[in-house]
Design a protein around this motif. Structure first.
Motif, PDB file in Angstrom:
ATOM      1  N   GLY A  96      -6.422 -27.130 -13.038  1.00  0.00           N
ATOM      2  CA  GLY A  96      -5.955 -26.041 -13.885  1.00  0.00           C
ATOM      3  C   GLY A  96      -4.984 -25.102 -13.209  1.00  0.00           C
ATOM      4  O   GLY A  96      -4.495 -24.167 -13.845  1.00  0.00           O
ATOM      5  N   GLN A  97      -4.703 -25.325 -11.924  1.00  0.00           N
ATOM      6  CA  GLN A  97      -3.805 -24.436 -11.180  1.00  0.00           C
ATOM      7  C   GLN A  97      -2.670 -25.239 -10.568  1.00  0.00           C
ATOM      8  O   GLN A  97      -2.901 -26.275  -9.948  1.00  0.00           O
ATOM      9  CB  GLN A  97      -4.580 -23.708 -10.090  1.00  0.00           C
ATOM     10  CG  GLN A  97      -3.751 -22.697  -9.325  1.00  0.00           C
ATOM     11  CD  GLN A  97      -4.554 -22.025  -8.222  1.00  0.00           C
ATOM     12  OE1 GLN A  97      -5.237 -22.706  -7.456  1.00  0.00           O
ATOM     13  NE2 GLN A  97      -4.472 -20.720  -8.144  1.00  0.00           N
ATOM     14  N   CYS A  98      -1.445 -24.750 -10.714  1.00  0.00           N
ATOM     15  CA  CYS A  98      -0.282 -25.397 -10.116  1.00  0.00           C
ATOM     16  C   CYS A  98      -0.391 -25.286  -8.598  1.00  0.00           C
ATOM     17  O   CYS A  98      -0.561 -24.186  -8.070  1.00  0.00           O
ATOM     18  CB  CYS A  98       1.007 -24.732 -10.602  1.00  0.00           C
ATOM     19  SG  CYS A  98       2.515 -25.342  -9.802  1.00  0.00           S
ATOM     20  N   PRO A  99      -0.307 -26.410  -7.866  1.00  0.00           N
ATOM     21  CA  PRO A  99      -0.434 -26.344  -6.412  1.00  0.00           C
ATOM     22  C   PRO A  99       0.768 -25.708  -5.715  1.00  0.00           C
ATOM     23  O   PRO A  99       0.677 -25.355  -4.553  1.00  0.00           O
ATOM     24  CB  PRO A  99      -0.583 -27.808  -6.001  1.00  0.00           C
ATOM     25  CG  PRO A  99       0.015 -28.577  -7.117  1.00  0.00           C
ATOM     26  CD  PRO A  99      -0.176 -27.771  -8.350  1.00  0.00           C
ATOM     27  N   LEU A 100       1.870 -25.519  -6.430  1.00  0.00           N
ATOM     28  CA  LEU A 100       3.045 -24.903  -5.827  1.00  0.00           C
ATOM     29  C   LEU A 100       3.094 -23.405  -6.083  1.00  0.00           C
ATOM     30  O   LEU A 100       3.239 -22.619  -5.155  1.00  0.00           O
ATOM     31  CB  LEU A 100       4.329 -25.573  -6.335  1.00  0.00           C
ATOM     32  CG  LEU A 100       4.674 -26.897  -5.667  1.00  0.00           C
ATOM     33  CD1 LEU A 100       3.744 -28.012  -6.061  1.00  0.00           C
ATOM     34  CD2 LEU A 100       6.103 -27.271  -5.942  1.00  0.00           C
ATOM     35  N   SER A 101       2.958 -22.999  -7.346  1.00  0.00           N
ATOM     36  CA  SER A 101       3.099 -21.581  -7.692  1.00  0.00           C
ATOM     37  C   SER A 101       1.772 -20.843  -7.801  1.00  0.00           C
ATOM     38  O   SER A 101       1.760 -19.622  -7.837  1.00  0.00           O
ATOM     39  CB  SER A 101       3.823 -21.451  -9.035  1.00  0.00           C
ATOM     40  OG  SER A 101       2.969 -21.886 -10.092  1.00  0.00           O
ATOM     41  N   LYS A 102       0.685 -21.591  -7.926  1.00  0.00           N
ATOM     42  CA  LYS A 102      -0.675 -21.069  -8.135  1.00  0.00           C
ATOM     43  C   LYS A 102      -0.868 -20.498  -9.543  1.00  0.00           C
ATOM     44  O   LYS A 102      -1.874 -19.878  -9.828  1.00  0.00           O
ATOM     45  CB  LYS A 102      -1.056 -20.001  -7.081  1.00  0.00           C
ATOM     46  CG  LYS A 102      -0.897 -20.470  -5.652  1.00  0.00           C
ATOM     47  CD  LYS A 102      -1.712 -21.691  -5.368  1.00  0.00           C
ATOM     48  CE  LYS A 102      -1.580 -22.089  -3.904  1.00  0.00           C
ATOM     49  NZ  LYS A 102      -1.689 -23.479  -3.668  1.00  0.00           N
ATOM     50  N   LYS A 103       0.112 -20.714 -10.439  1.00  0.00           N
ATOM     51  CA  LYS A 103      -0.027 -20.317 -11.833  1.00  0.00           C
ATOM     52  C   LYS A 103      -0.828 -21.387 -12.573  1.00  0.00           C
ATOM     53  O   LYS A 103      -1.106 -22.454 -12.027  1.00  0.00           O
ATOM     54  CB  LYS A 103       1.347 -20.164 -12.485  1.00  0.00           C
ATOM     55  CG  LYS A 103       2.183 -19.062 -11.888  1.00  0.00           C
ATOM     56  CD  LYS A 103       3.541 -19.026 -12.562  1.00  0.00           C
ATOM     57  CE  LYS A 103       4.442 -17.984 -11.918  1.00  0.00           C
ATOM     58  NZ  LYS A 103       5.803 -18.023 -12.482  1.00  0.00           N
TER      59      LYS A 103
END
Length: 120
Positions: free
Chosen positions: A75-82
């Protein structure tokens, strides 16, 4: 002749040809001994990212984001953490060479644990 080569290259790209694969590692990530290119395993991990910008960043330099991919939280983008968008994904993939069958088996049993040890 240069025109023919350029034309063949362009046609290959239009047909969806993929660039040459990354060279195999020369050192076994398990034993530390010289790797045998005849003993390999394919590593692949796909995760969702938040947007096409993050996807483009990853695509430009996937090795730079390996730690992010391994630490990805659902559920979390590994690059932006969004918040990630399940419709937008990236895949880190790599062919890995080993010194022997036992090293390959150890890697295959826990690939996420050992992939960071793969070096050229």
């Amino acid at each position: 002749m240069k025109f023919v080569f350029t034309l063949i290259t362009a046609l290959g790209l239009l047909a969806g040809a993929t660039p040459a694969a990354e060279p195999l590692n020369t050192v076994c990530p398990i034993s530390g001994k010289p790797a045998n290119p005849a003993i390999t395993s394919n590593y692949s991990k796909t995760v969702a990212v938040c947007c096409n910008r993050c996807k483009a960043q990853f695509t430009a330099a996937p090795k730079g984001y390996l730690s992010n991919i391994l630490a990805a939280t659902a559920g979390q983008c590994p690059l932006s953490k969004k918040k990630s968008d399940p419709a937008i994904t990236v895949t880190y993939s790599r062919q890995v060479a080993f010194a022997d069958a036992a090293s390959k088996a150890a890697f295959d049993a826990a690939p996420d644990k050992h992939i960071k040890e793969v070096r050229q």
